[in-house]
Design an enzyme around this catalytic site. Structure first.
Site, PDB file in Angstrom:
ATOM      1  N   ARG A 107       0.676  -1.231  -0.059  1.00 54.56           N
ATOM      2  CA  ARG A 107       0.006   0.056   0.014  1.00 54.56           C
ATOM      3  C   ARG A 107       0.750   1.142   0.003  1.00 54.56           C
ATOM      4  O   ARG A 107       1.798   1.457   0.800  1.00 54.56           O
ATOM      5  CB  ARG A 107      -1.123  -0.042   1.286  1.00 54.56           C
ATOM      6  CG  ARG A 107      -2.003   1.045   1.240  1.00 54.56           C
ATOM      7  CD  ARG A 107      -2.985   1.035   2.404  1.00 54.56           C
ATOM      8  NE  ARG A 107      -3.814   0.118   2.261  1.00 54.56           N
ATOM      9  CZ  ARG A 107      -4.157  -0.730   3.261  1.00 54.56           C
ATOM     10  NH1 ARG A 107      -3.986  -0.493   4.254  1.00 54.56           N
ATOM     11  NH2 ARG A 107      -5.419  -1.592   2.727  1.00 54.56           N
TER      12      ARG A 107
ATOM     13  N   HIS B 122       4.322 -10.812   1.848  1.00 51.89           N
ATOM     14  CA  HIS B 122       4.961  -9.848   3.084  1.00 51.89           C
ATOM     15  C   HIS B 122       6.191 -10.683   3.327  1.00 51.89           C
ATOM     16  O   HIS B 122       7.102  -9.933   4.530  1.00 51.89           O
ATOM     17  CB  HIS B 122       3.786  -9.819   3.963  1.00 51.89           C
ATOM     18  CG  HIS B 122       4.128  -8.652   4.938  1.00 51.89           C
ATOM     19  ND1 HIS B 122       4.302  -8.955   6.230  1.00 51.89           N
ATOM     20  CD2 HIS B 122       4.298  -7.288   4.690  1.00 51.89           C
ATOM     21  CE1 HIS B 122       4.700  -7.789   6.822  1.00 51.89           C
ATOM     22  NE2 HIS B 122       4.520  -6.795   5.886  1.00 51.89           N
TER      23      HIS B 122
ATOM     24  N   TYR C 258      13.745   2.026  11.881  1.00 58.91           N
ATOM     25  CA  TYR C 258      12.880   0.891  12.431  1.00 58.91           C
ATOM     26  C   TYR C 258      13.635  -0.179  13.277  1.00 58.91           C
ATOM     27  O   TYR C 258      14.990  -0.663  12.727  1.00 58.91           O
ATOM     28  CB  TYR C 258      12.490  -0.111  11.338  1.00 58.91           C
ATOM     29  CG  TYR C 258      11.267   0.812  10.282  1.00 58.91           C
ATOM     30  CD1 TYR C 258      11.144   2.172  10.606  1.00 58.91           C
ATOM     31  CD2 TYR C 258      10.140   0.085   9.900  1.00 58.91           C
ATOM     32  CE1 TYR C 258      10.112   2.854   9.859  1.00 58.91           C
ATOM     33  CE2 TYR C 258       9.408   0.840   8.973  1.00 58.91           C
ATOM     34  CZ  TYR C 258       9.182   2.280   9.082  1.00 58.91           C
ATOM     35  OH  TYR C 258       8.156   2.714   8.370  1.00 58.91           O
TER      36      TYR C 258
ATOM     37  N   ARG D 116       3.085  -2.959  19.579  1.00 56.63           N
ATOM     38  CA  ARG D 116       3.386  -1.502  19.544  1.00 56.63           C
ATOM     39  C   ARG D 116       2.056  -0.895  19.148  1.00 56.63           C
ATOM     40  O   ARG D 116       1.782   0.489  19.549  1.00 56.63           O
ATOM     41  CB  ARG D 116       4.370  -1.416  18.061  1.00 56.63           C
ATOM     42  CG  ARG D 116       4.700   0.360  18.075  1.00 56.63           C
ATOM     43  CD  ARG D 116       5.207   0.542  16.739  1.00 56.63           C
ATOM     44  NE  ARG D 116       4.294   0.659  15.706  1.00 56.63           N
ATOM     45  CZ  ARG D 116       4.480  -0.261  14.511  1.00 56.63           C
ATOM     46  NH1 ARG D 116       5.507  -0.736  14.331  1.00 56.63           N
ATOM     47  NH2 ARG D 116       3.515  -0.224  13.219  1.00 56.63           N
TER      48      ARG D 116
ATOM     49  N   HIS E  84       9.468  -2.357  15.405  1.00 52.30           N
ATOM     50  CA  HIS E  84       8.848  -3.217  14.126  1.00 52.30           C
ATOM     51  C   HIS E  84       8.993  -4.683  14.087  1.00 52.30           C
ATOM     52  O   HIS E  84       8.638  -5.497  13.235  1.00 52.30           O
ATOM     53  CB  HIS E  84       9.420  -2.596  12.811  1.00 52.30           C
ATOM     54  CG  HIS E  84       8.801  -3.131  11.648  1.00 52.30           C
ATOM     55  ND1 HIS E  84       9.456  -3.922  10.647  1.00 52.30           N
ATOM     56  CD2 HIS E  84       7.785  -2.656  11.073  1.00 52.30           C
ATOM     57  CE1 HIS E  84       8.436  -3.927   9.616  1.00 52.30           C
ATOM     58  NE2 HIS E  84       7.513  -3.133   9.830  1.00 52.30           N
TER      59      HIS E  84
END
Length: 693
Positions: A407, A437, A470, A566, A594
């Protein structure tokens, strides 16, 4: 099983997200955070809220429009949820701009001023006049709206000026409406020349310059009101992958359609002219939410402004120089090292360079036969892309799984896909209906003993820029079991090979959820029998109802469960008889937490995993995700140390209460900020880790 659990035992996903963004806003409000970093956090809040509105709020509005009245598993109908979201985000926007005004005031005390055109002296005004006429004016397009010129397309999330005009010769009569887009390809913030003998820096927003000079665009008319507005549109893509003959072309078509997505939110400046507002509302068919903003629209520009401001480093975090992992020094061959041992790398405390160096070395090594990797998000100047292209051009088999549906990175990924294809790489767009992913690299090398596989598995994207901000973990290994599983995984993604019994990996959507259930139930069984049991999980989000229910049952059996989540968390911890053995914390600090790490005690024989997957429905059902065990005892301990360090944080950690709210962790222990401690312990110093954990 989960149907027996009451809906009141869950926190709504979208309301939980609002609470997460409130925690980010707290960082902008925290006086102990460096001033310019507070500005950066405020920009992040604005950017986060834009994405939330354009995707999650838009989806809820679509459900209402379609007549959906069914409650979700947290007990909300779309209409009921929508009302709460609008109320809570409205409150957050008010807090956001109150914080903005406070930070601007504090920044002025430090010598950085935001001013309006009328506050400038004559010399400065002349300089800004010249800037407007030479740089801004040529790219402006005034767009009148009347019977012969219908309302033009208003671009998503762009700032516009609404201009109400009266003909010069007419003192009365109905005014005319025109709009002007504030150019997004020019700097939003313009530096004003210094006053004589002044050391301070002065800036003006580009829309203020345009507003002051608006008469130059409408000769023969008198501007009655010039005011800013902004529209947020539905930005979700709708692609029928089953019927799409060419996925790349289908996504390009949807990206063009995204520009015309249904309006979801209208933002206007304070004291907006009522007749102009009515016309905008009618055009966009939007009654709410209409947010009246007391300040500049779209504060996401602040993050870029902070980066561009020179001479004020004392108002930022001290720079962190990532350490090149000691195991790879003096930068010997990855292949030689990985034949001897596995290596774990912890970003951003340790450099991302070993990952790019791994690909570069593989692309240049004549013994390397094949390189395969997944790409979800990549930075614009990535060294990985040229290295992969070079490898293909030199005759190696290079396969890259590019996720076109990442996205808001779709256009960039399409460009990378075409670049790689031109170089001779095999570019694959993944499986129909699933986002890829997983983060994995496989290098196949011919050696004296035969072919050997080298693998990198990570929790974060192959993006050199985000790897600096991250927190993520990556595992390098030549373990043959992991290598075989990596080959099977790529065969499944790129070919017609069906799911096979993997030895080490667990992959969504086929087996990861069942494996997580089995691991949680095993801890539950250990607890029943009085054996050591514990679960620690570090994830970005937890919203999968079935996993939450399994955790509830494990808690009721006596399993101690610590969750470091998180963002979104739909689980309610600390509820008597349901989840009193579950603790949930969230850490929001200078680096974005992350990494996804899982620990299962297993009666003293723990299993430790790193993963690309959060515990959400989309990750476990609609994405190709990877969960990889860590076999090396020393590396296992390193991951446990990372988890324990997070659990000890009592400075930036917030604990989730049963009511769904978060409070800062408070205890009698000395202050410990996990990210700051990690900076001091990298490179890994086992004695210091042991002293802490």
């Amino acid at each position: 099983m989960h149907r027996d659990v009451k809906t009141g035992n869950y926190v709504n996903r979208d309301l939980s997200w609002v609470e997460f963004n409130r925690r980010v806003l707290q960082e902008a409000q925290d006086p102990t955070t460096p001033l310019l970093e507070r500005m950066r956090f405020l920009g992040i809040v604005a950017s986060n809220l834009d994405e939330f509105v354009s995707v999650r709020v838009a989806e809820t509005k679509e459900k209402i429009k379609a007549g959906f009245t069914q409650k979700d598993f947290t007990g909300y109908t779309p209409a009921g949820l929508y009302r709460r979201l609008i109320k809570r985000t409205g409150t957050m926007v008010a807090e956001q701009y109150k914080t903005y005004r406070e930070l601007i005031r504090l920044l002025a005390k430090k010598g950085v001023h935001f001013q309006e055109y009328t506050d400038l002296n004559m010399t400065q005004q002349r300089a800004m006049d010249q800037y407007f006429h030479e740089i801004i004016f040529p790219v402006l397009t005034p767009m009148a709206i009347d019977s012969s010129r219908p309302f033009p397309l208003v671009h998503n999330k762009s700032v516009y000026l609404s201009v109400m005009l009266q003909k010069e010769e007419e003192q009365e009569g109905e005014p005319f409406l025109a709009i002007v887009q504030v150019p997004s390809n020019l700097p939003r913030v313009v530096q004003v020349p210094l006053r004589a003998n002044s050391k301070k820096k002065t800036f003006i927003l580009i829309e203020d310059l345009i507003k002051h000079h608006i008469h130059t665009l409408f000769s023969g008319y008198v501007p009655l009101a010039v005011q800013e507005f902004r529209v947020t549109r539905n930005a979700d893509l709708s692609i029928n992958e089953e019927e799409a003959e060419d996925l790349l072309e289908a996504i390009e078509k949807e990206l063009r359609r995204r520009r015309r997505g249904a309006p979801v939110r209208l933002e206007i400046c304070k004291d907006f002219r009522p007749d102009a507002l009515l016309e905008l509302q009618e055009e966009f068919d939007i009654q709410d939410p209409v947010y009246e903003i007391d300040g500049p629209l779209d504060l996401s520009f602040l993050a870029g402004f902070v980066d561009s401001l020179d001479g004020f480093s004392h108002l930022k975090y001290s720079p962190v120089q990532p350490v090149y992992p000691l195991e790879f020094l003096p930068r010997e061959s990855h292949f030689e090292l990985l034949r001897k041992r596995d290596v774990l790398v912890h970003h951003p405390y340790e450099s991302f360079e070993p990952v790019t160096d791994f690909i570069v070395e593989a692309s240049e090594d004549p013994r390397v036969m094949a390189i395969k990797m997944t790409l979800y998000r990549v930075n614009g100047d990535s060294r990985l892309i040229p290295a992969l292209a070079h490898a293909a051009e030199s005759g190696k088999q290079v396969t890259v799984v590019v996720e076109l549906k990442a996205r808001f990175d779709e256009e960039r990924n399409i460009a990378w896909a075409r670049t790689l294809e031109k170089a001779g790489c095999h570019v694959v767009y993944g499986l129909v209906g699933l986002k890829t992913h997983a983060k994995i690299i496989l290098v196949v090398r011919r050696e004296q003993s035969g072919l050997r596989r080298y693998v990198h598995v990570g929790t974060g994207n192959y993006n050199e820029s985000t790897a600096k901000v991250y927190t993520d973990v990556g595992l390098f290994t030549s373990n043959p079991i992991i290598g075989e599983d990596a080959s099977e995984l790529f065969n499944e993604i790129t070919g017609y090979s069906g799911p096979k019994a993997l030895q080490a990996f667990r992959v969504a959507p086929d087996g990861m959820k069942d494996e997580l259930f089995a691991l949680i139930r095993r801890e539950r069984e250990h607890a029943f029998k009085g054996r050591p049991s514990r679960i620690i999980a570090k994830i970005n989000s937890l919203s999968h109802q079935d996993i939450i229910d399994e955790l509830y049952l494990a808690s009721q059996a006596g399993v101690q469960i610590d969750l470091i989540v998180r963002g979104v968390c739909c689980l309610r911890p600390g509820v008597e008889g349901l989840s009193e053995n579950i603790r949930v914390i969230s850490i929001v600090d200078r680096f974005l937490e992350h990494s996804r790490l899982f620990y299962f005690e297993n009666s003293g024989n723990p299993d430790v995993y790193l993963s690309s997957a959060d515990w959400m429905t989309r990750n476990l059902k609609r994405r190709i995700e990877l969960m990889c065990p860590v076999f090396d005892p020393e590396l296992k301990k390193m991951l446990v140390d990372i988890l324990n360090l997070s659990l000890m944080d009592n400075v930036k950690a917030r604990e989730l209460m049963p009511g769904g709210n978060y409070v800062f962790v408070q205890n009698e222990k000395p202050p410990l900020r996990s990210q700051t401690e990690a900076m001091g312990i990298i490179p890994w110093k086992p004695a210091e880790w042991s002293a802490l954990t």
